[in-house]
Design a protein around this motif. Structure first.
Motif, PDB file in Angstrom:
ATOM      1  N   THR B  39      45.863 105.773 127.945  1.00 52.78           N
ATOM      2  CA  THR B  39      46.177 105.561 126.535  1.00 52.78           C
ATOM      3  C   THR B  39      47.663 105.798 126.276  1.00 52.78           C
ATOM      4  OG1 THR B  39      43.950 106.398 126.082  1.00 52.78           O
ATOM      5  CG2 THR B  39      45.388 106.099 124.196  1.00 52.78           C
ATOM      6  N   GLN B  43      50.185 103.227 124.671  1.00 59.52           N
ATOM      7  CA  GLN B  43      50.953 103.560 123.465  1.00 59.52           C
ATOM      8  C   GLN B  43      52.425 103.188 123.651  1.00 59.52           C
ATOM      9  OE1 GLN B  43      49.699 107.747 123.117  1.00 59.52           O
ATOM     10  NE2 GLN B  43      49.504 107.403 120.918  1.00 59.52           N
ATOM     11  N   GLU B  65      36.205 108.200 118.726  1.00 56.45           N
ATOM     12  CA  GLU B  65      37.142 107.100 118.506  1.00 56.45           C
ATOM     13  C   GLU B  65      38.562 107.575 118.776  1.00 56.45           C
ATOM     14  OE1 GLU B  65      37.061 104.048 116.118  1.00 56.45           O
ATOM     15  OE2 GLU B  65      34.965 103.695 116.618  1.00 56.45           O
ATOM     16  N   ALA B  68      41.109 105.069 120.295  1.00 54.87           N
ATOM     17  CA  ALA B  68      41.384 103.981 119.353  1.00 54.87           C
ATOM     18  C   ALA B  68      42.300 104.477 118.237  1.00 54.87           C
ATOM     19  CB  ALA B  68      40.078 103.439 118.785  1.00 54.87           C
ATOM     20  N   ASP B  69      42.069 105.701 117.766  1.00 55.02           N
ATOM     21  CA  ASP B  69      42.900 106.261 116.698  1.00 55.02           C
ATOM     22  C   ASP B  69      44.360 106.381 117.141  1.00 55.02           C
ATOM     23  OD1 ASP B  69      40.692 106.408 115.118  1.00 55.02           O
ATOM     24  OD2 ASP B  69      40.321 108.545 115.436  1.00 55.02           O
ATOM     25  N   ARG B  70      44.568 106.691 118.420  1.00 58.98           N
ATOM     26  CA  ARG B  70      45.943 106.827 118.930  1.00 58.98           C
ATOM     27  C   ARG B  70      46.661 105.484 118.988  1.00 58.98           C
ATOM     28  NH1 ARG B  70      45.195 109.997 124.470  1.00 58.98           N
ATOM     29  NH2 ARG B  70      47.401 109.490 124.738  1.00 58.98           N
ATOM     30  N   ARG B  72      45.747 102.660 117.141  1.00 55.05           N
ATOM     31  CA  ARG B  72      45.596 101.856 115.928  1.00 55.05           C
ATOM     32  C   ARG B  72      46.889 101.650 115.135  1.00 55.05           C
ATOM     33  NH1 ARG B  72      40.600 103.865 114.480  1.00 55.05           N
ATOM     34  NH2 ARG B  72      39.506 102.258 115.632  1.00 55.05           N
ATOM     35  N   PRO B  76      45.853  95.912 117.169  1.00 52.12           N
ATOM     36  CA  PRO B  76      44.420  95.793 116.888  1.00 52.12           C
ATOM     37  C   PRO B  76      43.635  96.436 118.023  1.00 52.12           C
ATOM     38  CG  PRO B  76      45.503  93.643 116.758  1.00 52.12           C
ATOM     39  CD  PRO B  76      46.497  94.600 117.347  1.00 52.12           C
ATOM     40  N   VAL B  77      42.698  97.295 117.690  1.00 49.87           N
ATOM     41  CA  VAL B  77      41.978  98.016 118.737  1.00 49.87           C
ATOM     42  C   VAL B  77      40.526  98.213 118.343  1.00 49.87           C
ATOM     43  CG1 VAL B  77      42.799 100.226 117.795  1.00 49.87           C
ATOM     44  CG2 VAL B  77      41.973 100.149 120.150  1.00 49.87           C
ATOM     45  N   GLU B  78      39.645  98.120 119.305  1.00 50.71           N
ATOM     46  CA  GLU B  78      38.225  98.405 119.099  1.00 50.71           C
ATOM     47  C   GLU B  78      37.797  99.451 120.113  1.00 50.71           C
ATOM     48  OE1 GLU B  78      35.520  97.902 117.204  1.00 50.71           O
ATOM     49  OE2 GLU B  78      36.853  96.940 115.764  1.00 50.71           O
ATOM     50  N   GLN B  79      37.121 100.468 119.653  1.00 52.09           N
ATOM     51  CA  GLN B  79      36.600 101.482 120.564  1.00 52.09           C
ATOM     52  C   GLN B  79      35.217 101.042 121.042  1.00 52.09           C
ATOM     53  OE1 GLN B  79      38.158 104.913 121.005  1.00 52.09           O
ATOM     54  NE2 GLN B  79      36.802 104.923 122.788  1.00 52.09           N
ATOM     55  N   LEU B 100      37.159  92.372 117.192  1.00 54.97           N
ATOM     56  CA  LEU B 100      38.615  92.328 117.019  1.00 54.97           C
ATOM     57  C   LEU B 100      38.978  91.168 116.098  1.00 54.97           C
ATOM     58  CD1 LEU B 100      40.008  92.767 120.660  1.00 54.97           C
ATOM     59  CD2 LEU B 100      40.449  94.304 118.735  1.00 54.97           C
TER      60      LEU B 100
END
Lengths: 177, 224
Positions: B39, B43, B65, B68-70, B72, B76-79, B100
Protein backbone atom coordinates in the motif's frame (compact mmCIF):
# COMPACT_ATOMS: atom_id res chain seq x y z
CA UNK A 1 -4.48 -22.63 2.58
CA UNK A 2 -6.09 -22.36 -0.84
CA UNK A 3 -6.49 -26.09 -1.36
CA UNK A 4 -10.12 -25.88 -0.25
CA UNK A 5 -11.06 -23.59 -3.13
CA UNK A 6 -9.04 -25.73 -5.54
CA UNK A 7 -10.83 -28.88 -4.40
CA UNK A 8 -14.15 -27.04 -4.74
CA UNK A 9 -13.18 -26.22 -8.35
CA UNK A 10 -12.21 -29.85 -8.88
CA UNK A 11 -15.57 -31.11 -7.59
CA UNK A 12 -17.41 -28.60 -9.77
CA UNK A 13 -15.54 -29.87 -12.81
CA UNK A 14 -16.21 -33.52 -11.94
CA UNK A 15 -19.88 -32.71 -11.33
CA UNK A 16 -20.03 -31.38 -14.88
CA UNK A 17 -18.37 -34.48 -16.28
CA UNK A 18 -20.70 -36.80 -14.37
CA UNK A 19 -23.71 -34.78 -15.54
CA UNK A 20 -22.46 -35.06 -19.13
CA UNK A 21 -22.52 -38.82 -18.67
CA UNK A 22 -25.98 -39.24 -17.32
CA UNK A 23 -25.35 -38.21 -13.73
CA UNK A 24 -23.54 -41.46 -12.95
CA UNK A 25 -22.07 -41.85 -9.47
CA UNK A 26 -18.39 -41.04 -9.29
CA UNK A 27 -16.43 -43.71 -7.45
CA UNK A 28 -12.95 -42.33 -7.94
CA UNK A 29 -11.21 -39.10 -8.89
CA UNK A 30 -7.54 -39.16 -9.82
CA UNK A 31 -5.47 -35.98 -9.80
CA UNK A 32 -1.86 -35.15 -10.56
CA UNK A 33 0.13 -32.59 -8.58
CA UNK A 34 3.48 -31.19 -9.63
CA UNK A 35 6.23 -29.92 -7.32
CA UNK A 36 5.74 -26.37 -8.62
CA UNK A 37 1.95 -26.40 -8.58
CA UNK A 38 1.76 -24.48 -5.32
CA UNK A 39 -0.60 -27.20 -4.16
CA UNK A 40 0.12 -29.41 -1.18
CA UNK A 41 -1.04 -33.02 -1.72
CA UNK A 42 -1.83 -33.70 1.96
CA UNK A 43 -3.91 -30.52 2.17
CA UNK A 44 -5.78 -31.49 -0.98
CA UNK A 45 -6.67 -34.79 0.65
CA UNK A 46 -7.80 -33.15 3.87
CA UNK A 47 -9.79 -30.48 2.00
CA UNK A 48 -11.47 -33.27 0.02
CA UNK A 49 -12.39 -35.12 3.20
CA UNK A 50 -13.80 -31.93 4.66
CA UNK A 51 -15.83 -30.97 1.61
CA UNK A 52 -17.41 -34.24 0.50
CA UNK A 53 -19.63 -35.34 3.42
CA UNK A 54 -23.32 -34.92 2.59
CA UNK A 55 -22.54 -34.39 -1.07
CA UNK A 56 -22.76 -36.69 -4.09
CA UNK A 57 -19.06 -37.40 -3.52
CA UNK A 58 -19.34 -38.80 0.00
CA UNK A 59 -18.42 -42.29 -1.25
CA UNK A 60 -15.87 -41.12 -3.81
CA UNK A 61 -12.20 -41.97 -3.40
CA UNK A 62 -9.53 -39.45 -4.23
CA UNK A 63 -6.23 -40.64 -5.68
CA UNK A 64 -3.43 -38.09 -5.61
CA UNK A 65 -0.38 -38.72 -7.74
CA UNK A 66 2.72 -36.60 -7.27
CA UNK A 67 4.65 -36.13 -10.49
CA UNK A 68 8.30 -35.11 -10.91
CA UNK A 69 9.47 -31.85 -12.37
CA UNK A 70 10.39 -32.06 -16.05
CA UNK A 71 12.45 -29.39 -17.69
CA UNK A 72 14.52 -28.46 -20.69
CA UNK A 73 17.81 -26.67 -20.20
CA UNK A 74 18.03 -23.50 -22.26
CA UNK A 75 21.82 -23.82 -22.32
CA UNK A 76 22.56 -27.48 -23.16
CA UNK A 77 19.09 -28.07 -24.65
CA UNK A 78 18.68 -31.44 -22.92
CA UNK A 79 15.55 -32.74 -21.19
CA UNK A 80 15.68 -33.75 -17.57
CA UNK A 81 13.40 -34.95 -14.79
CA UNK A 82 13.91 -34.10 -11.13
CA UNK A 83 11.92 -35.59 -8.25
CA UNK A 84 12.03 -32.32 -6.35
CA UNK A 85 11.89 -28.67 -7.08
CA UNK A 86 15.01 -27.17 -8.63
CA UNK A 87 15.75 -24.30 -10.92
CA UNK A 88 19.07 -25.34 -12.42
CA UNK A 89 19.94 -27.99 -14.97
CA UNK A 90 21.10 -31.22 -13.27
CA UNK A 91 23.11 -32.08 -16.38
CA UNK A 92 25.17 -28.95 -17.00
CA UNK A 93 24.37 -26.75 -13.99
CA UNK A 94 23.02 -23.82 -16.03
CA UNK A 95 20.30 -21.78 -14.37
CA UNK A 96 18.09 -21.00 -17.33
CA UNK A 97 15.62 -23.85 -17.52
CA UNK A 98 12.19 -24.11 -19.02
CA UNK A 99 9.79 -26.14 -16.93
CA UNK A 100 7.61 -28.31 -19.16
CA UNK A 101 5.84 -30.36 -16.49
CA UNK A 102 5.41 -30.02 -12.76
CA UNK A 103 3.44 -26.79 -12.45
CA UNK A 104 0.09 -28.53 -12.74
CA UNK A 105 -2.78 -29.53 -10.56
CA UNK A 106 -4.68 -31.64 -13.04
CA UNK A 107 -7.67 -33.91 -13.11
CA UNK A 108 -6.47 -37.11 -14.76
CA UNK A 109 -9.38 -39.53 -14.57
CA UNK A 110 -12.86 -39.98 -13.24
CA UNK A 111 -14.27 -43.43 -12.58
CA UNK A 112 -18.01 -43.73 -12.91
CA UNK A 113 -20.11 -46.33 -11.13
CA UNK A 114 -20.62 -48.53 -14.16
CA UNK A 115 -17.07 -48.02 -15.25
CA UNK A 116 -15.72 -49.68 -18.34
CA UNK A 117 -12.40 -49.57 -20.11
CA UNK A 118 -11.99 -46.81 -22.70
CA UNK A 119 -11.99 -49.47 -25.43
CA UNK A 120 -15.28 -50.91 -24.18
CA UNK A 121 -16.80 -47.48 -24.05
CA UNK A 122 -15.60 -46.62 -27.50
CA UNK A 123 -17.11 -49.80 -28.88
CA UNK A 124 -20.40 -49.20 -27.13
CA UNK A 125 -20.47 -45.58 -28.14
CA UNK A 126 -20.12 -46.60 -31.76
CA UNK A 127 -23.20 -48.86 -31.57
CA UNK A 128 -26.65 -47.24 -31.75
CA UNK A 129 -28.63 -47.26 -28.47
CA UNK A 130 -26.57 -50.06 -26.95
CA UNK A 131 -28.87 -50.90 -24.05
CA UNK A 132 -32.21 -50.44 -25.70
CA UNK A 133 -32.49 -54.04 -26.94
CA UNK A 134 -31.64 -55.50 -23.52
CA UNK A 135 -33.97 -53.36 -21.46
CA UNK A 136 -36.77 -53.17 -23.92
CA UNK A 137 -37.09 -49.49 -23.17
CA UNK A 138 -36.79 -46.58 -25.52
CA UNK A 139 -33.73 -44.37 -24.97
CA UNK A 140 -35.93 -41.66 -23.44
CA UNK A 141 -37.48 -44.06 -20.92
CA UNK A 142 -34.39 -45.96 -20.04
CA UNK A 143 -32.67 -43.29 -18.04
CA UNK A 144 -29.78 -41.01 -18.55
CA UNK A 145 -27.02 -43.58 -18.94
CA UNK A 146 -28.49 -44.94 -22.13
CA UNK A 147 -27.65 -41.60 -23.73
CA UNK A 148 -23.98 -42.03 -22.99
CA UNK A 149 -22.00 -41.26 -26.12
CA UNK A 150 -18.26 -41.12 -26.24
CA UNK A 151 -16.31 -40.60 -29.42
CA UNK A 152 -13.18 -42.79 -29.61
CA UNK A 153 -11.03 -39.73 -28.95
CA UNK A 154 -12.93 -38.78 -25.83
CA UNK A 155 -10.63 -37.53 -23.10
CA UNK A 156 -12.65 -39.30 -20.41
CA UNK A 157 -10.66 -42.25 -19.18
CA UNK A 158 -13.11 -44.52 -17.49
CA UNK A 159 -11.96 -47.50 -15.48
CA UNK A 160 -13.47 -50.12 -13.29
CA UNK A 161 -13.56 -48.99 -9.73
CA UNK A 162 -10.94 -50.19 -7.30
CA UNK A 163 -10.38 -49.57 -3.63
CA UNK A 164 -8.26 -46.58 -2.75
CA UNK A 165 -6.00 -47.34 0.15
CA UNK A 166 -5.01 -44.14 1.83
CA UNK A 167 -1.87 -45.65 3.34
CA UNK A 168 -0.73 -46.65 -0.09
CA UNK A 169 -1.29 -43.21 -1.55
CA UNK A 170 1.30 -42.67 -4.30
CA UNK A 171 2.51 -39.60 -2.45
CA UNK A 172 3.29 -41.51 0.71
CA UNK A 173 4.59 -39.60 3.65
CA UNK A 174 7.62 -38.26 1.79
CA UNK A 175 5.54 -37.20 -1.20
CA UNK A 176 8.49 -37.60 -3.48
CA UNK A 177 6.33 -39.24 -6.09
CA UNK B 1 -8.54 -36.97 -19.73
CA UNK B 2 -6.18 -34.30 -18.64
CA UNK B 3 -7.84 -31.15 -17.41
CA UNK B 4 -6.49 -28.28 -15.44
CA UNK B 5 -8.47 -28.08 -12.21
CA UNK B 6 -8.54 -24.31 -12.51
CA UNK B 7 -9.41 -24.29 -16.22
CA UNK B 8 -12.62 -22.31 -15.76
CA UNK B 9 -11.03 -19.59 -13.64
CA UNK B 10 -8.03 -19.40 -15.95
CA UNK B 11 -10.36 -18.82 -18.88
CA UNK B 12 -12.16 -16.06 -16.99
CA UNK B 13 -8.80 -14.52 -16.06
CA UNK B 14 -7.64 -14.63 -19.68
CA UNK B 15 -10.89 -13.01 -20.83
CA UNK B 16 -10.51 -10.24 -18.25
CA UNK B 17 -6.89 -9.65 -19.29
CA UNK B 18 -7.86 -9.42 -22.96
CA UNK B 19 -10.83 -7.15 -22.26
CA UNK B 20 -8.88 -4.70 -20.11
CA UNK B 21 -5.80 -4.87 -22.34
CA UNK B 22 -7.94 -3.95 -25.34
CA UNK B 23 -9.08 -0.86 -23.43
CA UNK B 24 -5.47 0.12 -22.73
CA UNK B 25 -5.48 -0.98 -19.11
CA UNK B 26 -2.37 -2.73 -17.82
CA UNK B 27 -3.41 -5.04 -14.99
CA UNK B 28 -0.79 -5.40 -12.26
CA UNK B 29 -1.05 -8.06 -9.55
CA UNK B 30 0.94 -6.91 -6.50
CA UNK B 31 1.90 -9.76 -4.19
CA UNK B 32 3.98 -9.95 -1.00
CA UNK B 33 3.83 -11.07 2.60
CA UNK B 34 1.73 -8.91 4.96
CA UNK B 35 3.39 -5.62 5.84
CA UNK B 36 5.95 -5.63 3.01
CA UNK B 37 4.70 -2.22 1.88
CA UNK B 38 2.33 -2.80 -1.03
CA UNK B 39 0.00 0.00 0.00
CA UNK B 40 2.86 2.40 0.78
CA UNK B 41 4.38 1.78 -2.65
CA UNK B 42 1.01 2.39 -4.28
CA UNK B 43 0.51 5.56 -2.25
CA UNK B 44 3.82 6.93 -3.52
CA UNK B 45 2.94 5.99 -7.07
CA UNK B 46 -0.53 7.50 -6.78
CA UNK B 47 0.91 10.76 -5.39
CA UNK B 48 3.37 11.09 -8.25
CA UNK B 49 0.91 10.12 -10.95
CA UNK B 50 -2.05 12.15 -9.67
CA UNK B 51 -3.50 13.97 -12.67
CA UNK B 52 -1.10 12.39 -15.15
CA UNK B 53 -2.11 8.74 -15.29
CA UNK B 54 -5.52 7.17 -14.95
CA UNK B 55 -5.14 4.48 -12.35
CA UNK B 56 -7.46 2.46 -10.18
CA UNK B 57 -6.76 0.06 -7.35
CA UNK B 58 -8.44 -3.04 -5.97
CA UNK B 59 -7.13 -3.99 -2.54
CA UNK B 60 -7.61 -7.37 -0.97
CA UNK B 61 -7.62 -8.05 2.75
CA UNK B 62 -9.32 -10.47 5.09
CA UNK B 63 -11.13 -7.61 6.84
CA UNK B 64 -11.39 -3.82 7.19
CA UNK B 65 -11.22 -0.98 4.66
CA UNK B 66 -7.92 0.33 6.02
CA UNK B 67 -5.88 0.00 2.85
CA UNK B 68 -8.62 1.49 0.71
CA UNK B 69 -8.87 4.43 3.12
CA UNK B 70 -5.14 5.09 2.68
CA UNK B 71 -5.40 5.18 -1.10
CA UNK B 72 -8.77 6.89 -1.49
CA UNK B 73 -7.39 10.46 -1.36
CA UNK B 74 -5.45 9.76 -4.56
CA UNK B 75 -7.20 7.17 -6.72
CA UNK B 76 -10.48 5.34 -7.30
CA UNK B 77 -10.23 2.31 -5.05
CA UNK B 78 -12.37 -0.65 -4.04
CA UNK B 79 -11.62 -2.82 -1.04
CA UNK B 80 -12.11 -6.55 -1.60
CA UNK B 81 -12.63 -8.22 1.73
CA UNK B 82 -12.19 -11.96 1.46
CA UNK B 83 -13.67 -12.96 4.80
CA UNK B 84 -11.18 -15.66 5.63
CA UNK B 85 -9.69 -16.45 2.26
CA UNK B 86 -5.92 -16.21 1.97
CA UNK B 87 -5.82 -15.01 -1.63
CA UNK B 88 -7.89 -13.26 -4.29
CA UNK B 89 -9.57 -15.09 -7.14
CA UNK B 90 -10.83 -13.76 -10.42
CA UNK B 91 -14.58 -13.61 -9.53
CA UNK B 92 -13.76 -11.29 -6.64
CA UNK B 93 -11.70 -9.09 -8.95
CA UNK B 94 -14.56 -8.98 -11.46
CA UNK B 95 -17.01 -7.89 -8.78
CA UNK B 96 -14.62 -5.20 -7.51
CA UNK B 97 -14.11 -3.94 -11.03
CA UNK B 98 -17.86 -3.47 -11.45
CA UNK B 99 -17.95 -1.25 -8.38
CA UNK B 100 -15.16 1.03 -9.59
CA UNK B 101 -16.17 4.11 -11.59
CA UNK B 102 -16.23 2.94 -15.21
CA UNK B 103 -13.30 4.48 -17.06
CA UNK B 104 -10.51 3.56 -19.45
CA UNK B 105 -7.81 3.24 -16.82
CA UNK B 106 -4.20 3.05 -17.92
CA UNK B 107 -3.30 0.94 -14.91
CA UNK B 108 -5.35 -1.31 -12.68
CA UNK B 109 -3.46 -2.41 -9.60
CA UNK B 110 -4.68 -5.42 -7.70
CA UNK B 111 -3.15 -5.45 -4.25
CA UNK B 112 -3.40 -9.09 -3.27
CA UNK B 113 -3.88 -10.46 0.24
CA UNK B 114 -0.54 -10.48 2.05
CA UNK B 115 0.70 -14.04 1.52
CA UNK B 116 3.70 -15.54 -0.29
CA UNK B 117 2.03 -18.88 -0.89
CA UNK B 118 -1.52 -19.09 -2.22
CA UNK B 119 -1.64 -16.01 -4.51
CA UNK B 120 1.07 -17.70 -6.61
CA UNK B 121 -1.43 -20.24 -7.92
CA UNK B 122 -4.21 -17.86 -8.94
CA UNK B 123 -4.28 -15.92 -12.19
CA UNK B 124 -6.33 -12.76 -11.61
CA UNK B 125 -6.20 -11.63 -15.23
CA UNK B 126 -3.01 -9.64 -14.70
CA UNK B 127 -0.58 -8.71 -17.45
CA UNK B 128 2.24 -8.54 -14.96
CA UNK B 129 2.85 -9.95 -11.51
CA UNK B 130 5.07 -7.93 -9.20
CA UNK B 131 6.37 -9.37 -5.95
CA UNK B 132 7.58 -7.18 -3.08
CA UNK B 133 10.25 -8.30 -0.65
CA UNK B 134 10.90 -6.05 2.33
CA UNK B 135 14.28 -5.82 4.00
CA UNK B 136 12.74 -6.79 7.34
CA UNK B 137 11.62 -10.18 6.02
CA UNK B 138 15.05 -11.60 5.27
CA UNK B 139 16.95 -12.11 2.03
CA UNK B 140 16.30 -15.86 1.90
CA UNK B 141 12.62 -15.68 1.00
CA UNK B 142 12.75 -16.18 -2.81
CA UNK B 143 14.18 -19.69 -2.49
CA UNK B 144 11.76 -20.56 0.31
CA UNK B 145 8.69 -19.41 -1.61
CA UNK B 146 9.82 -20.20 -5.15
CA UNK B 147 6.46 -20.42 -6.89
CA UNK B 148 5.57 -16.78 -6.24
CA UNK B 149 8.99 -15.51 -7.34
CA UNK B 150 9.07 -17.90 -10.30
CA UNK B 151 5.76 -16.57 -11.60
CA UNK B 152 6.60 -12.88 -11.11
CA UNK B 153 8.23 -10.61 -13.66
CA UNK B 154 9.44 -7.90 -11.25
CA UNK B 155 10.73 -8.03 -7.68
CA UNK B 156 10.68 -4.80 -5.69
CA UNK B 157 12.89 -4.77 -2.60
CA UNK B 158 11.14 -2.38 -0.21
CA UNK B 159 12.13 -0.56 2.99
CA UNK B 160 15.70 -0.08 1.77
CA UNK B 161 16.02 2.82 4.24
CA UNK B 162 16.28 0.12 6.94
CA UNK B 163 19.27 -1.61 5.35
CA UNK B 164 21.78 -0.15 7.85
CA UNK B 165 19.72 -1.64 10.70
CA UNK B 166 18.76 -5.11 9.46
CA UNK B 167 20.79 -8.16 8.42
CA UNK B 168 19.49 -8.11 4.85
CA UNK B 169 21.85 -8.47 1.90
CA UNK B 170 20.48 -7.01 -1.33
CA UNK B 171 22.99 -9.01 -3.46
CA UNK B 172 21.98 -12.24 -1.66
CA UNK B 173 18.26 -11.56 -2.14
CA UNK B 174 18.85 -10.69 -5.78
CA UNK B 175 20.93 -13.86 -6.37
CA UNK B 176 18.37 -16.05 -4.61
CA UNK B 177 15.52 -14.58 -6.66
CA UNK B 178 17.42 -14.79 -9.96
CA UNK B 179 18.20 -18.42 -9.22
CA UNK B 180 14.47 -19.10 -9.17
CA UNK B 181 13.55 -16.69 -11.98
CA UNK B 182 16.53 -15.58 -14.09
CA UNK B 183 14.44 -13.06 -16.04
CA UNK B 184 13.26 -11.12 -12.99
CA UNK B 185 13.68 -7.33 -12.99
CA UNK B 186 14.83 -6.20 -9.54
CA UNK B 187 14.16 -2.73 -8.10
CA UNK B 188 15.29 -1.27 -4.79
CA UNK B 189 12.94 1.20 -3.13
CA UNK B 190 11.99 3.05 0.02
CA UNK B 191 8.57 4.60 0.20
CA UNK B 192 9.77 6.59 3.22
CA UNK B 193 12.75 8.32 1.59
CA UNK B 194 11.57 8.12 -2.02
CA UNK B 195 14.52 5.98 -3.06
CA UNK B 196 13.81 4.11 -6.29
CA UNK B 197 10.27 5.45 -6.65
CA UNK B 198 11.13 7.14 -9.94
CA UNK B 199 12.47 3.81 -11.25
CA UNK B 200 9.35 2.05 -9.94
CA UNK B 201 7.10 4.42 -11.89
CA UNK B 202 9.29 4.22 -15.02
CA UNK B 203 9.31 0.44 -14.84
CA UNK B 204 5.50 0.38 -14.86
CA UNK B 205 5.32 2.77 -17.83
CA UNK B 206 7.82 0.60 -19.67
CA UNK B 207 5.90 -2.59 -18.92
CA UNK B 208 2.70 -1.00 -20.17
CA UNK B 209 4.40 0.02 -23.43
CA UNK B 210 5.87 -3.46 -23.83
CA UNK B 211 2.74 -5.42 -23.02
CA UNK B 212 -0.01 -3.25 -24.50
CA UNK B 213 -0.10 -1.67 -27.92
CA UNK B 214 -2.28 1.25 -26.85
CA UNK B 215 -0.24 4.41 -26.08
CA UNK B 216 -0.59 6.47 -22.91
CA UNK B 217 -3.24 9.13 -23.30
CA UNK B 218 -1.93 11.34 -20.53
CA UNK B 219 1.25 13.41 -20.42
CA UNK B 220 4.51 11.69 -21.16
CA UNK B 221 7.40 11.65 -18.67
CA UNK B 222 5.02 12.24 -15.82
CA UNK B 223 6.61 9.87 -13.38
CA UNK B 224 8.57 12.59 -11.61
Amino acid sequence: MHEQSLVAALLKQVTGIAADHGGADVTEIEVEIGPLSGVEPLLVESAFERLVPQTAFSETRLVVRCIPLQGVCRTCDRDFAAPELRFDCPLCGARHIRIVRGEEFRLMSVTLEDGESPAEWSRRAAAPHPRTADSGLSPQQEGPRSRLRLPPSSPLFCRRKFRHDHDKSPCGSGRSG
Amino acid sequence: MDRDVQAEKKQRAAALRDRLGARGTLVVNLVSSPGAGKTALLQELARRWQGTRKIAVLVGDLATERDADRLRPFVPVEQLTTGGACHLEVPLVESGLQKLPQDDYEFLFIENVGNLVCPASHDLGEHVRIVLLSTTEGDDKPGKYPKLFRTSQVMVITKCDLLPHVPFSVPAARADALNVQPELTVLETSALTGQGIHEWCSCLDRLRTQLLSSPLTSRESASE
